[in-house]
Design a protein around this motif. Structure first.
Motif, PDB file in Angstrom:
ATOM      1  N   ILE A 202     -53.474  52.901  36.028  1.00 52.02           N
ATOM      2  CA  ILE A 202     -54.276  51.962  35.248  1.00 52.02           C
ATOM      3  C   ILE A 202     -54.867  50.940  36.214  1.00 52.02           C
ATOM      4  CG2 ILE A 202     -54.295  50.350  33.314  1.00 52.02           C
ATOM      5  CD1 ILE A 202     -51.612  51.593  32.431  1.00 52.02           C
ATOM      6  N   PRO A 203     -56.172  50.926  36.393  1.00 49.81           N
ATOM      7  CA  PRO A 203     -56.787  49.942  37.304  1.00 49.81           C
ATOM      8  C   PRO A 203     -56.596  48.517  36.790  1.00 49.81           C
ATOM      9  CG  PRO A 203     -58.309  51.719  36.759  1.00 49.81           C
ATOM     10  CD  PRO A 203     -57.160  51.837  35.818  1.00 49.81           C
ATOM     11  N   ASP A 204     -56.690  47.552  37.710  1.00 45.59           N
ATOM     12  CA  ASP A 204     -56.556  46.148  37.319  1.00 45.59           C
ATOM     13  C   ASP A 204     -57.683  45.719  36.387  1.00 45.59           C
ATOM     14  OD1 ASP A 204     -54.286  45.895  38.850  1.00 45.59           O
ATOM     15  OD2 ASP A 204     -55.361  45.219  40.628  1.00 45.59           O
ATOM     16  N   SER A 205     -58.869  46.249  36.614  1.00 45.86           N
ATOM     17  CA  SER A 205     -60.007  45.889  35.780  1.00 45.86           C
ATOM     18  C   SER A 205     -60.041  46.762  34.529  1.00 45.86           C
ATOM     19  CB  SER A 205     -61.313  46.068  36.558  1.00 45.86           C
ATOM     20  OG  SER A 205     -62.434  45.922  35.699  1.00 45.86           O
ATOM     21  N   SER A 206     -60.158  46.125  33.373  1.00 39.61           N
ATOM     22  CA  SER A 206     -60.177  46.884  32.125  1.00 39.61           C
ATOM     23  C   SER A 206     -61.441  47.712  31.970  1.00 39.61           C
ATOM     24  CB  SER A 206     -60.038  45.939  30.930  1.00 39.61           C
ATOM     25  OG  SER A 206     -61.127  45.030  30.898  1.00 39.61           O
ATOM     26  N   SER A 207     -62.464  47.404  32.766  1.00 45.23           N
ATOM     27  CA  SER A 207     -63.703  48.176  32.669  1.00 45.23           C
ATOM     28  C   SER A 207     -63.702  49.391  33.593  1.00 45.23           C
ATOM     29  CB  SER A 207     -64.898  47.279  33.015  1.00 45.23           C
ATOM     30  OG  SER A 207     -64.789  46.795  34.348  1.00 45.23           O
ATOM     31  N   ALA A 208     -62.749  49.441  34.502  1.00 51.43           N
ATOM     32  CA  ALA A 208     -62.669  50.577  35.427  1.00 51.43           C
ATOM     33  C   ALA A 208     -61.994  51.756  34.729  1.00 51.43           C
ATOM     34  CB  ALA A 208     -61.896  50.185  36.677  1.00 51.43           C
ATOM     35  N   PRO A 209     -62.387  52.977  35.050  1.00 51.74           N
ATOM     36  CA  PRO A 209     -61.789  54.136  34.377  1.00 51.74           C
ATOM     37  C   PRO A 209     -60.362  54.399  34.841  1.00 51.74           C
ATOM     38  CG  PRO A 209     -63.304  54.857  36.087  1.00 51.74           C
ATOM     39  CD  PRO A 209     -63.460  53.373  35.994  1.00 51.74           C
ATOM     40  N   LEU A 210     -59.584  54.997  33.950  1.00 46.73           N
ATOM     41  CA  LEU A 210     -58.257  55.482  34.316  1.00 46.73           C
ATOM     42  C   LEU A 210     -58.405  56.676  35.246  1.00 46.73           C
ATOM     43  CD1 LEU A 210     -56.601  55.529  30.766  1.00 46.73           C
ATOM     44  CD2 LEU A 210     -56.317  53.768  32.509  1.00 46.73           C
ATOM     45  N   PHE A 211     -57.355  56.917  36.034  1.00 46.66           N
ATOM     46  CA  PHE A 211     -57.411  58.126  36.856  1.00 46.66           C
ATOM     47  C   PHE A 211     -56.009  58.675  37.087  1.00 46.66           C
ATOM     48  CE2 PHE A 211     -57.377  54.515  39.759  1.00 46.66           C
ATOM     49  CZ  PHE A 211     -56.403  54.845  40.700  1.00 46.66           C
ATOM     50  N   LEU A 212     -55.958  59.974  37.300  1.00 43.68           N
ATOM     51  CA  LEU A 212     -54.721  60.668  37.647  1.00 43.68           C
ATOM     52  C   LEU A 212     -54.647  60.796  39.156  1.00 43.68           C
ATOM     53  CD1 LEU A 212     -54.694  63.533  34.979  1.00 43.68           C
ATOM     54  CD2 LEU A 212     -53.107  61.606  35.097  1.00 43.68           C
TER      55      LEU A 212
END
Length: 644
Positions: A572-582
């Protein structure tokens, strides 16, 4: 009350003996053996089956030769001298209750079940099974003859022990089936090639067994009507084999489906799956025929006999869940039957031996408090109507205590009711329904929508002699970083509380459980038309789902287009606008997801036990101690009710 199932509960003559009814306890090994000899616990298990009213018990997990024993020696070894007195004691208690006993004899061949062996796997041909690590040794003629001698000795020992018959396990891909199938028998000598040559091994086994059988001693053969593997034997092959064996003097056939890893059908399989195959064998041979597999109640069993498909019907797990199923069915007490859920958990784990998710007495024995009148009748208050609280109330009320139960929800069941909402898991609710019926029969005062909080405790403790806290568990709070994103818990998915996402793409992340919840959520979403990726930080898929259920589960998910990502952590990135990634646990190569629904599965957390602690007047049980499996809840509820 009259007999509602006259065909099932009628006598039947087979192989020189007459059984009092046509309901058979199918082979289901207990692993209660030491050095290959049945223990007292094993005998108690069979006594319990016989006392419940079956007409015939077929004992399983009994091997005929040292080349097919396990290192643990948890399989019964019929070829050793010590087998005779232990089995004689078992037969005596079975006969005492009016049932008959047949010992099923087995050689696993290239298959090994339940652990390692100090003997190499062996088979007609050195063709490796996909289920084990090693290719088998190709048996020599001398070794074949020695194994056949093991069948003769084992049969003679059954005779000495007072058994009523013997059954050859020629199903499920074990050694006789390996000889009979061209898929596993590619020999060029007198034991391979033609159908007649491939039948030579079972024919010699039958002849050896018959040589030590007295008149009236029954001989049966278990066959797979469908092996359910590519290139495996089908029903036409089974019928041809049965016709051949009929000429050799077989007294009955027991028909099943599948091979090892596939034959213990879970709740995703249709009921009575092998009945059509058994019907064809019976029609072709005219020999008494027994069928089992996913036959869970007397009504289905009676119908199979009434319709002329079979002569006898077998059950295994249904009788483990409730050994009294026969007598309850015969006497009209159908609502009192505790049904098998078909989840293949404790009955297939053998840790260290047979247990049952819904019957706490299996593998543990009956608690001395159950069935005993308590020294004093107590006022018992149970807080929580999940499986632990329900079972505690059932056992306590059955002993004569006055029981009141409080449940904050408007329905009983707790987390089990949520799990039962998953695809192919609806049978889980059967245990809740059974316990609810029992509480009504035992006159337990059940109060729904009656949450208890700390302010109520003084009144409760002043009214009750004993309080049982079974408040259960709830989903954990989702990670803070997911706030503001489309997100759902497993409970949300299974109960239909899913937010819409334009992409209709969901990532289901299993932190490290490996059990059903994440996979059930993925299947539920796929059924609703979502594109689903299931990811786990574990290095295997569904690693804690029971072995017989993993294949069907992953097959359904694959057919639904679910994408699997093993050994990946969801970041989960720190920025809520950044996408999640595996991110791969090992190596590199992130996979990014835009506009997705995130279903994050992490362990459930206990619901408050209201500040109470265990004492002589307080029991705390089930998920509110720490969330675990259904079997733990049932076992703790049983013990709490028995010890009051």
């Amino acid at each position: 009350m009259g007999n509602e199932f006259p065909h099932l509960f009628s006598p039947f003559a087979v192989g020189g003996m007459t059984i009092k009814n046509r309901l058979v306890a199918l082979p289901a090994g207990t692993s209660m053996a030491e050095n290959g000899v049945p223990t007292h616990g094993d005998t108690e298990h069979f006594q319990r089956l016989a006392a419940g009213g079956v007409g015939l018990i077929i004992g399983g997990a009994t091997v005929v030769h040292p080349t097919t024993t396990l290192r643990s020696r948890k399989l019964v070894e019929a070829y050793i001298d010590e087998f005779v007195p232990a089995t004689a004691a078992k037969v005596e208690v079975i006969h005492r209750h009016g049932a008959k006993f047949i010992g099923q004899l087995c050689h696993l061949g290239r298959e090994f079940i339940g652990g390692e062996s100090d003997a190499p796997p062996s088979a007609p041909s050195p063709i490796k099974t996909p289920r084990d690590a090693y290719p088998p040794h190709e048996l020599t003629i001398t070794e074949i003859e020695d194994i056949i001698e093991g069948w003769r000795i084992s049969t003679a020992n059954l005779v000495k022990a007072g058994a009523d018959g013997a059954e050859i396990h020629a199903a499920h891909g074990y050694l006789p089936a390996q000889f009979m199938s061209p898929l596993t028998n590619q020999r060029t000598d007198s034991f391979g090639g033609s159908f007649e040559n491939r039948m030579r091994f079972p024919r010699l086994v039958i002849e050896a067994m018959r040589s030590v059988m007295p008149t009236g001693f029954a001989l049966g053969v278990r066959l797979s009507g469908e092996e359910e593997i590519p290139g495996g034997m089908r029903i036409d092959d089974c019928v041809r084999i049965a016709e051949n064996m009929t000429e050799l003097g077989v007294d009955y056939f027991s028909i099943t489906h599948g091979t090892r890893g596939k034959y213990v059908k879970d709740s995703t399989s249709e009921d009575g799956v092998a009945i059509p195959s058994a019907s064809k064998v019976r029609a072709a041979t005219g020999i008494p025929t027994l069928v089992g597999q996913r036959i869970r109640d007397a009504a289905a069993a009676d119908h199979a006999i009434k319709s002329g498909h079979v002569d006898m019907v077998g059950m295994a797990r249904a009788l483990i869940a409730d050994p009294d199923l026969p007598i309850k069915s015969q006497t009209g007490r159908l609502d009192e039957i505790r049904g098998c859920l078909g989840i293949n958990q404790d009955c297939r784990a053998f840790d260290p031996h047979l247990h049952c998710a819904v019957n706490a007495e299996v593998g543990r024995g009956r608690h001395p408090g159950v069935g005993a009148v308590p020294p004093r009748v107590k006022e018992v208050f149970v807080i929580g109507g999940g499986p632990a609280g329900l079972e505690a109330a059932r056992v306590a009320a059955g002993r004569g205590h006055r029981v009141t139960l409080f449940e904050q929800d408007t329905v009983l069941g707790g987390a089990v009711r949520v799990a039962a909402a998953a695809p192919h898991r609806a049978t889980l609710i059967d245990i809740v329904d059974y316990l609810a019926r029992e509480l009504k029969r035992l006159k337990v005062d059940v109060n729904l929508a009656a949450g208890i909080d700390v302010d109520d405790l003084a009144d409760i403790r002043s009214s009750a002699d004993h309080v049982i806290v079974a408040t259960g568990s709830r989903p954990a709070e989702l990670p803070i970083g997911l706030r503001g994103r489309p997100v759902a818990t497993i409970d949300d998915v299974l109960l239909g509380r899913v937010p819409e996402v334009e992409s209709r793409h969901a990532v289901v992340y299993d932190e490290g459980d490996g059990f059903w919840p994440a996979y059930s959520a993925a299947e539920a979403l796929a059924q609703q038309g979502w594109s689903v990726t299931i990811a786990t930080a574990l290095t295997a898929l569904a690693s804690r789902v029971p072995a017989e259920s993993v294949g069907p589960l992953l097959g359904r998910l694959g057919d639904a287009g679910v994408e699997f990502k093993v050994g990946h952590s969801l970041v989960i990135p720190d920025s809520s606008s950044a996408p999640l990634f595996l991110r791969p646990v090992f190596g590199s190569g992130d996979v990014t997801f835009d506009d997705v629904l995130t279903v994050w599965h992490q362990p459930r957390v206990p619901v408050s036990s209201l500040g109470l602690e265990p004492s002589r007047a307080v029991s705390i049980i089930g998920d509110c101690v720490t969330p675990r499996r259904l079997s733990h809840a049932i076992a703790e509820g049983y013990r709490a009710g028995a010890e009051l």
